[in-house]
Scaffold this motif. Structure first.
Motif, PDB file in Angstrom:
ATOM      1  N   VAL A  85       0.842  -1.192   0.000  1.00 48.86           N
ATOM      2  CA  VAL A  85       0.000   0.000   0.000  1.00 48.86           C
ATOM      3  C   VAL A  85       0.882   1.249   0.000  1.00 48.86           C
ATOM      4  CG1 VAL A  85      -1.691   1.341   1.313  1.00 48.86           C
ATOM      5  CG2 VAL A  85      -1.908  -1.149   1.164  1.00 48.86           C
ATOM      6  N   PRO A  86       0.751   2.130  -0.987  1.00 49.68           N
ATOM      7  CA  PRO A  86       1.567   3.353  -0.995  1.00 49.68           C
ATOM      8  C   PRO A  86       1.129   4.298   0.124  1.00 49.68           C
ATOM      9  CG  PRO A  86       0.582   2.895  -3.160  1.00 49.68           C
ATOM     10  CD  PRO A  86      -0.109   2.023  -2.171  1.00 49.68           C
ATOM     11  N   THR A  87       2.091   4.878   0.822  1.00 51.12           N
ATOM     12  CA  THR A  87       1.762   5.822   1.881  1.00 51.12           C
ATOM     13  C   THR A  87       2.980   6.669   2.222  1.00 51.12           C
ATOM     14  OG1 THR A  87       0.911   6.061   4.130  1.00 51.12           O
ATOM     15  CG2 THR A  87       2.359   4.198   3.724  1.00 51.12           C
ATOM     16  N   ASP A  88       2.722   7.866   2.706  1.00 47.27           N
ATOM     17  CA  ASP A  88       3.808   8.681   3.247  1.00 47.27           C
ATOM     18  C   ASP A  88       3.822   8.639   4.771  1.00 47.27           C
ATOM     19  OD1 ASP A  88       1.538  10.143   3.788  1.00 47.27           O
ATOM     20  OD2 ASP A  88       2.193  11.975   2.773  1.00 47.27           O
ATOM     21  N   TRP A 119      12.156  -1.439   2.843  1.00 50.04           N
ATOM     22  CA  TRP A 119      11.042  -0.899   3.619  1.00 50.04           C
ATOM     23  C   TRP A 119       9.740  -1.310   2.954  1.00 50.04           C
ATOM     24  CZ3 TRP A 119      11.907   2.225   7.982  1.00 50.04           C
ATOM     25  CH2 TRP A 119      13.228   2.641   8.171  1.00 50.04           C
ATOM     26  N   SER A 120       8.696  -1.447   3.744  1.00 50.12           N
ATOM     27  CA  SER A 120       7.368  -1.705   3.190  1.00 50.12           C
ATOM     28  C   SER A 120       6.334  -1.163   4.164  1.00 50.12           C
ATOM     29  CB  SER A 120       7.150  -3.205   2.937  1.00 50.12           C
ATOM     30  OG  SER A 120       7.158  -3.933   4.155  1.00 50.12           O
ATOM     31  N   PRO A 148      10.658  -1.361   8.415  1.00 52.46           N
ATOM     32  CA  PRO A 148      11.497  -2.367   7.764  1.00 52.46           C
ATOM     33  C   PRO A 148      10.653  -3.558   7.312  1.00 52.46           C
ATOM     34  CG  PRO A 148      12.592  -1.532   9.716  1.00 52.46           C
ATOM     35  CD  PRO A 148      11.200  -0.954   9.724  1.00 52.46           C
ATOM     36  N   VAL A 149      10.923  -4.058   6.137  1.00 51.19           N
ATOM     37  CA  VAL A 149      10.156  -5.171   5.592  1.00 51.19           C
ATOM     38  C   VAL A 149      10.169  -6.327   6.586  1.00 51.19           C
ATOM     39  CG1 VAL A 149      12.127  -6.148   4.336  1.00 51.19           C
ATOM     40  CG2 VAL A 149       9.801  -6.571   3.517  1.00 51.19           C
ATOM     41  N   GLY A 150       9.017  -6.949   6.796  1.00 50.42           N
ATOM     42  CA  GLY A 150       8.905  -8.048   7.739  1.00 50.42           C
ATOM     43  C   GLY A 150       8.588  -7.629   9.156  1.00 50.42           C
ATOM     44  N   TYR A 151       8.374  -6.338   9.383  1.00 44.72           N
ATOM     45  CA  TYR A 151       8.198  -5.819  10.741  1.00 44.72           C
ATOM     46  C   TYR A 151       7.002  -6.437  11.455  1.00 44.72           C
ATOM     47  CZ  TYR A 151       7.535  -2.429  14.499  1.00 44.72           C
ATOM     48  OH  TYR A 151       7.367  -1.845  15.726  1.00 44.72           O
ATOM     49  N   ASP A 152       5.863  -6.526  10.794  1.00 45.45           N
ATOM     50  CA  ASP A 152       4.665  -7.046  11.462  1.00 45.45           C
ATOM     51  C   ASP A 152       4.855  -8.486  11.911  1.00 45.45           C
ATOM     52  OD1 ASP A 152       3.140  -4.716  11.357  1.00 45.45           O
ATOM     53  OD2 ASP A 152       2.243  -5.222   9.423  1.00 45.45           O
ATOM     54  N   ALA A 153       5.404  -9.315  11.040  1.00 45.27           N
ATOM     55  CA  ALA A 153       5.634 -10.716  11.398  1.00 45.27           C
ATOM     56  C   ALA A 153       6.614 -10.816  12.559  1.00 45.27           C
ATOM     57  CB  ALA A 153       6.154 -11.488  10.186  1.00 45.27           C
TER      58      ALA A 153
END
Length: 226
Positions: A85-88, A119-120, A148-153
């Motif tokens: 999802v694109p976001t600032d 990043w995601s 950082p990518v993978g942060y939620d997991a």
């Protein structure tokens, strides 16, 4: 009043507007804002969530959640969709990583990179009290944004470390994320944040497991050259 337009204030409305509807969450129906003297107030009306929250606390204490395979599939799909999802909006800042990771991971055997592989977009607060079941529902969208990518997991796994069987289940179900270079880095980020949180009296029971997990991830990175 000075925080009435900040990230946490606008997060739920931004999520309703920007996050696709097939990321399962209660729909935000109505928002009412008002001010009294120097304070701002906000009320939000949501759809009722089907099912129950998985845990009454962010970190698991004793029980292993009894969640069907379809729940885990839905979670993997939701995280993959959200990540694009694109976001600032920002959930984790590079300046924080540069400052905090060397401090709170100083017990490791060597230096730790503070630069994420990528990043995601993340929910930013994916713990057990923000998840519903047996049908997946993701609550509490105040702090979502880039991380950082993978942060939620990584965050969900860290909040499971007090119950080893649950942590193993998370590692198995989210292995594609956690076993990647980005996932390992995200785990170190999350350990940093939760160790810092102990300074205000939170998550003290997780400290031994967090430190052990950081050492495991650090040595894994050293082995694979990550």
């Amino acid at each position: 009043m000075d925080k009435a337009n900040g990230k946490l204030w606008t997060g739920p409305q931004d999520a309703q507007r920007m996050v696709p509807g097939h990321v399962p969450r209660p729909r935000l129906r109505l928002v009412h804002q008002w001010a009294e003297r120097d304070d701002a107030y906000k009320a939000e009306l949501y759809d009722r969530v089907a099912g129950d929250i998985v845990s009454s606390t962010p970190a698991l204490v004793t029980a292993v959640p009894s969640l069907p395979a379809v729940w885990w599939r839905a979670l993997r799909t939701a995280l993959a969709c959200l990540s694009t999802v694109p976001t600032d909006r920002t959930a984790v800042r590079q300046v924080y990583l540069d400052r905090a990771m060397p401090k709170y991971l100083a017990f490791l055997d060597g230096p730790v990179s503070t630069t994420p592989p990528a990043w995601s977009t993340a929910h930013g607060d994916l713990h057990w009290a923000n998840l519903a079941g047996p049908g997946l529902g993701i609550l509490d969208w105040e702090g979502w944004g880039t991380a950082p990518v993978g942060y939620d997991a990584a965050l969900l796994h860290a909040y499971s470390l007090g119950v080893p069987e649950a942590a193993e289940r998370v590692r198995r179900e989210l292995a594609t994320i956690l076993d990647s270079e980005g996932g390992r880095f995200a785990e170190l980020v999350v350990v940093t944040e939760l160790l810092q949180s102990t300074e205000r009296g939170d998550n003290a029971e997780l400290v031994p497991a967090l430190r052990q997990r950081a050492e495991e991830v650090w040595h894994r990175n050293a082995t694979v050259g990550g």
